[in-house]
Design a protein around this motif. Structure first.
Motif, short mmCIF file in Angstrom:
data_model
loop_
_atom_site.label_atom_id
_atom_site.label_comp_id
_atom_site.label_asym_id
_atom_site.label_seq_id
_atom_site.Cartn_x
_atom_site.Cartn_y
_atom_site.Cartn_z
N UNK A 455 35.42 14.94 33.48
CA UNK A 455 34.19 14.32 32.94
C UNK A 455 33.25 14.70 31.82
N UNK A 456 33.08 16.22 32.03
CA UNK A 456 32.53 17.17 31.13
C UNK A 456 33.18 17.07 30.05
N UNK A 460 31.73 15.55 26.30
CA UNK A 460 31.59 16.50 25.19
C UNK A 460 29.99 16.78 25.24
N UNK A 461 29.57 16.78 23.70
CA UNK A 461 28.10 17.32 23.70
C UNK A 461 27.09 16.03 23.85
N UNK A 462 27.48 15.10 24.48
CA UNK A 462 26.64 13.90 24.82
C UNK A 462 26.03 14.10 26.20
N UNK A 463 24.69 13.85 26.40
CA UNK A 463 24.15 13.96 27.66
C UNK A 463 24.18 12.65 28.34
N UNK A 464 25.53 12.45 29.22
CA UNK A 464 25.64 11.27 30.19
C UNK A 464 25.61 11.51 31.54
N UNK A 465 24.72 11.20 32.39
CA UNK A 465 24.63 11.32 33.82
C UNK A 465 26.04 11.15 34.43
N UNK A 466 26.35 12.15 35.41
CA UNK A 466 27.55 12.19 36.23
C UNK A 466 27.53 10.86 37.16
N UNK A 467 28.55 9.87 37.21
CA UNK A 467 28.39 8.73 38.01
C UNK A 467 28.66 8.87 39.42
N UNK A 468 28.31 8.36 40.48
CA UNK A 468 28.78 8.72 41.80
C UNK A 468 30.12 8.35 41.86
N UNK A 469 30.77 7.25 41.34
CA UNK A 469 31.86 7.10 41.35
C UNK A 469 32.62 6.39 40.13
N UNK A 470 33.77 6.52 39.79
CA UNK A 470 34.55 5.71 38.79
C UNK A 470 35.84 5.24 39.36
N UNK A 471 36.59 4.52 38.59
CA UNK A 471 37.70 3.85 39.11
C UNK A 471 38.80 4.86 38.72
N UNK A 472 39.93 4.71 39.54
CA UNK A 472 41.22 5.53 39.24
C UNK A 472 42.17 4.54 39.45
N UNK A 473 43.44 5.09 38.87
CA UNK A 473 44.58 4.35 39.00
C UNK A 473 45.29 4.56 40.13
N UNK A 474 45.78 3.56 41.02
CA UNK A 474 46.52 3.82 42.33
C UNK A 474 47.99 3.56 42.28
N UNK A 475 48.22 2.18 41.93
CA UNK A 475 49.64 1.81 41.65
C UNK A 475 49.86 0.60 42.87
N UNK A 476 50.60 -0.42 42.28
CA UNK A 476 50.97 -1.51 43.34
C UNK A 476 52.16 -2.29 42.63
N UNK A 477 52.78 -3.20 43.33
CA UNK A 477 53.83 -4.07 42.61
C UNK A 477 53.18 -4.79 41.60
N UNK A 478 52.03 -5.11 41.29
CA UNK A 478 51.81 -5.88 40.16
C UNK A 478 51.88 -4.98 38.92
N UNK A 479 51.63 -3.84 38.96
CA UNK A 479 51.70 -2.75 37.87
C UNK A 479 52.77 -1.84 37.92
N UNK A 480 53.82 -2.30 38.56
CA UNK A 480 54.94 -1.23 39.04
C UNK A 480 54.40 0.14 39.38
N UNK A 537 38.99 1.20 32.35
CA UNK A 537 40.10 2.37 32.37
C UNK A 537 39.60 3.54 33.10
N UNK A 538 40.40 4.67 32.98
CA UNK A 538 40.07 5.78 33.90
C UNK A 538 39.85 7.12 32.97
N UNK A 539 39.23 7.99 33.47
CA UNK A 539 38.83 9.20 32.83
C UNK A 539 40.26 9.88 32.40
N UNK A 540 41.20 9.93 33.31
CA UNK A 540 42.48 10.54 33.29
C UNK A 540 43.24 10.07 31.78
N UNK A 541 43.04 8.67 31.58
CA UNK A 541 43.58 7.86 30.57
C UNK A 541 42.84 8.28 29.10
N UNK A 542 41.43 8.23 29.20
CA UNK A 542 40.99 8.48 27.65
C UNK A 542 40.62 9.74 27.44
N UNK A 543 40.59 10.50 28.15
CA UNK A 543 40.15 12.03 28.00
C UNK A 543 41.24 12.84 26.98
#
Length: 547
Positions: A455-456, A460-480, A537-543
């Motif tokens: 998240x940090x 980067x240099x921007x002051x964005x509060x850390x959220x309590x939660x975000x969405x993560x990828x899990x995986x199911x048959x719909x997304x293989x 989308x997820x942090x892991x995807x965009x970072x």
């Protein structure tokens, strides 16, 4: 006692409520055969398998047993090792076939429960393709001999002979497989002693099949003929196009071949024929930016630039924009290299270096064609840049692309191409930089506290509060089981204001422009943060994409 699963007896649109069952995926309210298979497996205590063709070694499972025997016992091998074979069945209490099969495969057998519709479909599909490949490989033709190959595919007559039906089956299967799996690119690659096929799905490449070289070469040759390429030319790169009806979908494809150490490599890019009906919201623009972008592309003159690396969706953004403004009373001309999506609403021209038809020369020709809008595939040189600016200053809307990492970098890039800053200042009206990111699967994404380190790094240099939660990828048959389904853009949109125009002057640096424009537009990094907070989308995807 139940003797057979017989899932086909269940109507595919049975209401969950009527059966008193709770669907494990909240996004769904209808029971389907796949879910019923999984539910039944849990009830009888047999492992369930979601049969995914991308995870099957089709070559191994189809050479294990004869097709006639597999069809008779109606089971599909889904995993083959040196000690064990896993069979998917929809008849878990029918074990009459076990002894004969164990004796034939000489390995332990494990039974899992699979969707009967998939089992029936893949038995027919996989073994049909395997049979075609065997017949091509065993045909006795020396495919290293160009004369023998030409004779087989009928090059001298420009058509295929009857004995090429097996090669046709394989090519049709490749297209069907790619269409079913939502592939955007097909890579056919020679390797030492074999060849492989990879699909790019949601931006990632995956190996999906391995070919015998005796099969691979005639398959490439058929594809080259369909694309109107020279079959006997293997030393030079070639480009072509294919338009093919696959099921209910018309596939537009661009083919490129190059010579490699092990032979010719072919890449087939599949274009979304629905691109002309896409909306800006589907691309990933926010409601506020949709209004701003629609206002920009509806202007009667000026220069708009979309920037980003190769494969960042620039063409899709431009084509969607042209479809938005296309009307019977507007003359839209495009110059592309190559033409990727044919749109009957546009007058499209392709760059051709052999006749000196460059981007710059095409713009000169367009200006004599009474255009309202001109789309230039890419500004690569000073001549193209100057002609694009000249067209925008003489009462035309010009849209084009640049390979820069940020929107504001377009300004210094054009100045580096020797464009006069005062002309650029007068013509430029909008800049967009973008990247493609995968969208979290809506069926399985889950909440979790954010990874603080990632998240940090993202904010980067921007002051964005850390959220309590975000969405993560899990995986199911719909997304293989990838956790993602589809892609959207993260972007930064800069509207050229009088203040920015004043900054466009000789000797200005990108750092100076960025410092003076700070806080006056939303950087791509913060747009990515927005999409993470919105659960798209997820942090892991965009970072790794925006840093």
């Amino acid at each position: 006692m139940v003797k057979s699963l017989k899932l086909a007896r269940f109507h595919p649109f049975v209401s969950v409520g009527k059966m008193g069952l709770k669907h494990p995926t909240e996004a769904k309210t209808i029971l389907d055969t796949e879910w019923l298979t999984q539910w039944f497996a849990g009830k009888i205590g047999i492992p369930y398998i979601d049969i995914d063709p991308l995870k099957l070694d089709i070559g191994e499972i189809t050479k294990l047993l004869p097709k006639a025997f597999i069809k008779r016992i109606a089971v599909l091998p889904v995993q083959v090792t040196s000690t064990k074979v896993v069979f998917a069945t929809s008849e878990p209490f029918d074990r009459d076939w076990l002894l004969d099969t164990a004796a034939s495969v000489k390995r332990d057998i494990e039974i899992v429960l699979g969707n009967p519709e998939k089992i029936t479909r893949y038995i027919e599909e996989f073994f049909e393709v395997r049979s075609a490949m065997n017949q091509v490989g065993d045909s006795g033709n020396d495919f290293g001999d160009q004369v023998a190959l030409d004779k087989m595919v009928g090059v001298d007559k420009g058509e295929f002979k009857a004995d090429d039906g097996n090669v046709a089956k394989i090519v049709d299967w490749v297209f069907q497989f790619a269409n079913t799996e939502r592939a955007t690119d097909i890579h056919l690659e020679p390797r030492e002693g074999q060849a492989q096929m990879r699909f790019r799905i949601d931006g990632n490449l995956r190996v999906v099949y391995k070919f015998d070289p005796k099969v691979f070469i005639p398959v490439l040759s058929r594809l080259k003929i369909i694309a109107d390429l020279k079959v006997d030319e293997k030393r030079r790169p070639q480009d072509g196009r294919i338009k093919r009806q696959v099921g209910d979908k018309l596939m537009e494809m661009r083919i490129s071949t190059i010579p490699t150490h092990h032979g010719e490599k072919m890449v087939i890019r599949i274009f979304d024929t629905n691109i002309t009906t896409k909306t800006f919201e589907e691309l990933g623009l926010s409601a506020e930016d949709i209004k701003g972008w629609e206002n920009l592309v509806s202007r009667s003159f000026g220069l708009i630039l979309v920037t980003g690396p190769t494969g960042s969706g620039k063409t899709t953004t431009l084509q969607t924009s042209l479809s938005f403004i296309a009307a019977p009373d507007i003359n839209i001309c495009t110059i592309e290299d190559p033409i990727e999506i044919v749109n009957d609403q546009l007058a499209q021209m392709q760059v051709n270096s052999e006749i000196n038809l460059s981007f710059g020369n095409a713009i000169r020709a367009f200006l004599r064609q009474d255009p309202d809008v001109i789309m230039v595939g890419e500004i690569r040189d000073q001549d193209t840049a100057e002609m694009a600016i000249q067209a925008s200053l003489t009462g035309h809307l010009v849209l084009s692309t640049l390979h820069t990492n940020s929107a504001l970098a377009s300004i210094t890039r054009l100045i580096d191409l020797k464009v006069e800053p005062h002309l650029l200042s007068a013509s430029l009206i909008g800049l967009m930089a973008q990247r493609l990111v995968r969208v979290l699967c809506p069926h399985c994404k889950e909440k979790a506290p954010p990874n603080l380190e990632l998240w940090k790094a993202l904010i980067g240099p921007y002051n964005v509060p850390t959220p309590a939660f975000v969405y993560h990828a899990k995986g199911c048959r719909e997304c293989r089981n990838t956790g993602y389904y589809g892609r959207i853009i993260v972007y930064e949109l800069v509207r050229v204001t009088p203040e920015l125009r004043e900054l466009i002057r000789p000797g200005i640096t990108l750092q100076e422009i960025e410092n003076l424009m700070r806080g006056k537009y939303l950087p791509i990094r913060l747009n990515a943060v927005q999409k993470v907070l919105q659960g798209k989308t997820s942090i892991e995807e965009v970072v790794t994409i925006v840093i």
